[in-house]
Design an enzyme around this catalytic site. Structure first.
Site, PDB file in Angstrom:
ATOM      1  CB  SER A   1      45.544  39.716  39.311  1.00  0.00           C
ATOM      2  OG  SER A   1      45.501  39.162  40.629  1.00  0.00           O
ATOM      3  CG  ASP A   2      39.067  41.168  40.447  1.00  0.00           C
ATOM      4  OD1 ASP A   2      39.099  41.035  41.683  1.00  0.00           O
ATOM      5  OD2 ASP A   2      38.088  41.627  39.839  1.00  0.00           O
ATOM      6  CG  LEU A   3      40.263  36.851  45.206  1.00  0.00           C
ATOM      7  CD1 LEU A   3      41.619  36.862  45.888  1.00  0.00           C
ATOM      8  CD2 LEU A   3      39.144  36.950  46.237  1.00  0.00           C
ATOM      9  N   GLY A   4      42.182  35.973  42.189  1.00  0.00           N
ATOM     10  CA  GLY A   4      42.218  34.739  41.413  1.00  0.00           C
ATOM     11  C   GLY A   4      42.276  34.954  39.913  1.00  0.00           C
ATOM     12  N   GLY A   5      42.548  36.176  39.486  1.00  0.00           N
ATOM     13  CA  GLY A   5      42.551  36.471  38.053  1.00  0.00           C
ATOM     14  C   GLY A   5      43.640  35.756  37.288  1.00  0.00           C
TER      15      GLY A   5
END
Length: 802
Positions: A325-329
């Site tokens: 995932s992207d950060l916090g996705g």
């Protein structure tokens, strides 16, 4: 002796421990070496063996990538693991960290508090040593780092940002650059490089255009292939290569309203023909990791999109690496998209959709463990994801050689050779937009020269986002580059004049006075993605934007800095107009991360140079172009609009009614592929040969001649149009290009080969086919500057298996 060595080797192959180099005596009992620790075993068997030994908690820990910069403690010339590191390892069995070596205002790591290359190697070794010696299974860490235009760590080489890299139209050079970046990251203990960014961008108001390769899927794909091959090399166990993580999957670069992370309004056919091909190209080139983007497509967030993560990525493309995932996705499924009621549901959606790893680790922790215990996620699904991660740890050799050599890191990072490479990339990236009446190149013996503008001597404004703190002596600004170039008899006056965003007029009159006293003026304007310690940041690292009225920072671009207009900010336009009003020859140099509104400059300034964010050696490269020591050949990878009211304004729009507006025409100010040179080139003798016997192949040949007295590069561009098709296709589409060097008067034959994949379309039945009929080949120096054109026929239909 040979017999003894053979016994020891055979014992090791059988998993029998050998102590002190001596095989145990017959009957002596020794604890067998676990299969996963045996380097002679196959990777698949080692993965299976390790999985069988792991608890659910340990497996989930392998799927979490936490923020890494708090995981070490620095004490003078020594560095070790932090209490925070020991705590998360004990409680969560974490398998990966991100940005451990990163330094910037968000991480609050400075030149003083961050790590040198030597200390970085020591820190990563300490982290790995703790994992090997103080955890039950001794699984080494994956350490991921930001590497879009250099490893984002102290002491590394800072190259041009991606939009500048694309402006080189030179994949071989970009592959070489990526190899240098990967080497600098790997010798410090990193294993994964985040990059390349393969977002196709059609929205320049979006804050992250500088991180992309522009608006064309073919150019993006070629740059992506180059980066992946440069990062990963032929063997990720080489000790100098890193795993490439592709960003951002997918359709992230054209968000509604230009809002970072906003929804993508794209249909299925456009998704398949424009946004997905660069990712497919990079996967076919061997990319081993891919990052899901924040946005949603047709109501489905990319972080929980099984069609993208399973059907396309795994089944259609055969991807064998791991997704992240992207950060916090994944928490964003709850907080941003509102498709999950709680964190357990968010974790369930992403894991079942095929998203292997959680950057940030907020979702793939207790919430994922609970989802498994609640039977919302199967253990088989967890094992599949974990195996994707572990396989690459084994293939990289981390279980067998988890450490790096500190001395190698100290002598390998930021070398003179990499500095020269950064200068070459910067020089090739510079785009000469306008050069009226031969204003450029300037003579080095100019008597009085004024250098004016907020970006003339601001090193951080020149470097772009995702850049670590730099010592001042390392960065060659435009002013420094010019000072090193001019004659000792030249009188140079530098005045800043104004800031990027601040509206103070304190330096305006002094700048005008300097221009009046000069024989020529170099005016350096544009934008900035330079982060500072006064800026606030979200948990994802994106900036919290302040209004222009209250802002002190120059930052108007970079992640989170979306724009409502593309106008030069602050007093820059006023400064430019007052300088031009002096009547002196003015050369405008743009240092920027996105195309800005330069309509007035295009009408009134005789020479315009676009350098994007050219990196640490950018000032030398700009000065070389200004004074003729380098003949520019950069080409625009993105169109420059006249107004935000035109957007989107990309060149390869679909055949439809595109006509002029009441206020202005519909054409961009400068089109995709545009760029001038100090040389002139003639195109002639276009010939096209179509072969359809065994497989369809179209060969396009032409002659290109340098008709000037100056040696230079030309970027020859081949565009194609399907003249009549069953679905609507582009008015023209870049299919091939070559950057060639020609001496004065030299002529070369340029050959392009088109295969079925270059002529195909996605038909009404959603099949990739080449339809029989007429095609028009267009060859020229830009998407608008077409020099030669010819039609050819394809007689047989071709169906392509995708």
């Amino acid at each position: 002796m040979k017999i003894r060595e053979s016994i020891i080797r055979n014992c090791f192959m059988l998993g029998i421990a050998v102590l002190g180099g001596v095989a145990p005596a017959i009957g002596q009992t020794q604890k067998a070496v676990a299969l996963y620790k045996n380097p002679a075993a196959t990777v698949d068997n080692r993965v299976k063996d390790l999985l069988k030994r792991m608890t659910l908690e340990e497996k989930v820990g392998q799927l979490c990538t936490l923020l890494g910069w708090d995981m070490y403690e620095k004490n003078g010339d020594s560095v070790g693991v932090s209490a925070a590191f020991k705590d998360v390892i004990a409680k969560r069995h974490i398998g990966s960290f991100w940005a451990t070596l990163r330094a910037d205002p968000w991480t609050k790591k400075t030149l003083e508090t961050g790590l040198s290359p030597k200390l970085s190697a020591m820190a990563t070794n300490a982290l790995q040593k703790y994992m090997i010696e103080h955890t039950r299974l001794g699984i080494p860490l994956f350490l991921a780092e930001e590497c879009p235009h250099g490893h984002m760590a102290i002491g590394t080489t800072v190259f041009s940002t991606s939009i500048g890299q694309a402006s080189t139209w030179d994949p071989a050079l970009i592959k070489e650059m990526a190899g240098a970046i990967s080497q600098e990251a790997r010798v410090q203990g990193a294993h994964i490089g985040y990059g390349p960014v393969l977002d196709l961008v059609r929205e320049p108001r979006w804050s992250r255009l500088e991180e992309t390769y522009g608006e064309d899927p073919y150019l993006i794909g070629q740059m992506g292939i180059a980066m992946v091959k440069g990062f990963q090399g032929n063997n990720i166990n080489s000790g100098v290569n890193v795993i490439s993580t592709l960003k951002h999957f997918t359709a992230y670069g054209s968000p509604e309203g230009g809002h970072n992370g906003g929804i993508a309004n794209t249909g299925s056919r456009e998704l398949n023909t424009s946004y997905l091909p660069p990712f497919k190209n990079a996967i076919q080139a061997g990319a081993l990791s891919i990052m899901a983007s924040y946005n949603s497509i047709d109501g489905v967030p990319c972080s929980s999109n099984s069609f993208l993560l399973k059907d396309v990525l795994r089944k259609q493309w055969g991807f064998k690496g791991f997704s992240v995932s992207d950060l916090g996705g994944i928490p964003g499924l709850k907080s941003n998209h509102h498709v999950a009621a709680d964190m357990e549901e968010a974790a369930t959606l992403s894991m079942n959709a095929g998203l292997d790893a959680d950057l940030g680790g907020e979702a793939y922790g207790d919430a994922l463990i609970k989802a498994v215990n609640d039977k919302k996620v199967t253990m088989a699904t967890i094992d599949t994801a974990v195996s994707h991660v572990l396989r690459l740890k084994f293939e990289m050799g981390l279980f067998d050689k988890p450490y790096v050599d500190v001395a190698t890191a100290e002598r390998t990072v930021g070398t003179a050779a990499h500095k020269q490479l950064a200068e070459k990339v910067a020089a090739e990236s510079i785009v000469l937009l306008k050069n009226e009446n031969g204003t450029l190149p300037l003579k080095k013996a100019v008597k009085n020269l004024a250098v004016i503008g907020p970006n003339a001597d601001n090193m951080y404004n020149q470097l772009g986002d995702y850049t670590a703190p730099q010592p001042e002596e390392k960065i060659v600004t435009v002013l420094k580059g010019i000072q090193a170039k001019i004659s000792s008899d030249t009188k140079l006056k530098y005045v800043k004049g104004c800031s990027i965003r601040d509206t103070s007029r304190a330096g305006m009159d002094a700048a005008v006075a300097a221009a009046k006293d000069a024989d020529a003026v170099i005016l350096v304007l544009g934008g900035s993605s330079a982060r500072d310690f006064a800026t606030s940041y979200q948990s994802t690292g994106a900036a919290v934007v302040k209004s222009a009225e209250n802002a002190v920072s120059d930052m108007e671009s970079g992640e989170g800095f979306d724009r409502v207009s593309l106008d030069l900010m602050g007093l820059q336009n006023e400064l430019m107009q007052r300088i031009v009003a002096t009547g002196k020859p003015v050369i405008l140099v743009l240092i920027e991360g996105r195309p800005l509104n330069i309509n007035w400059a295009a009408q009134h300034v005789p020479a315009i140079v676009n350098a994007w964010y050219p990196g640490q050696e950018g000032g030398t490269a700009v000065a070389d172009v200004l004074f003729g020591d380098y003949n520019p050949a950069g080409r625009l990878p993105v169109s420059i609009p006249k107004s935000v009211g035109q957007l989107p304004v990309y060149y390869n729009y679909k055949s439809a009614s595109r006509h002029d507006y009441v206020e202005m025409d519909a054409r961009p100010l400068y089109s995709f592929g545009h760029g001038l040179s100090y040389s002139t080139f003639d195109y002639k003798q276009l010939g096209i040969d179509v072969q359809e016997k065994a497989t369809l192949k179209v060969t396009v040949k032409l002659q290109v001649k340098n008709t000037s007295a100056v040696a230079g590069d030309e970027v020859v561009q081949l565009y194609l149009r399907d003249d009549a098709s069953s679905v609507v296709t582009a008015v023209k589409q870049l299919k091939k290009f070559q950057r060639i060097h020609l001496q004065a008067g030299e002529q070369k034959e340029v050959t392009f080969e088109l295969l079925p994949e270059d002529l195909m379309l996605l038909n009404i039945q959603n099949k990739w086919v080449v339809e029989p009929g007429s095609f028009t080949a267009m060859v020229g120096a830009s998407s608008e500057d077409i020099r030669l054109k010819e039609t050819f026929q394809v007689n047989k239909a071709v169906e392509i298996s995708k």
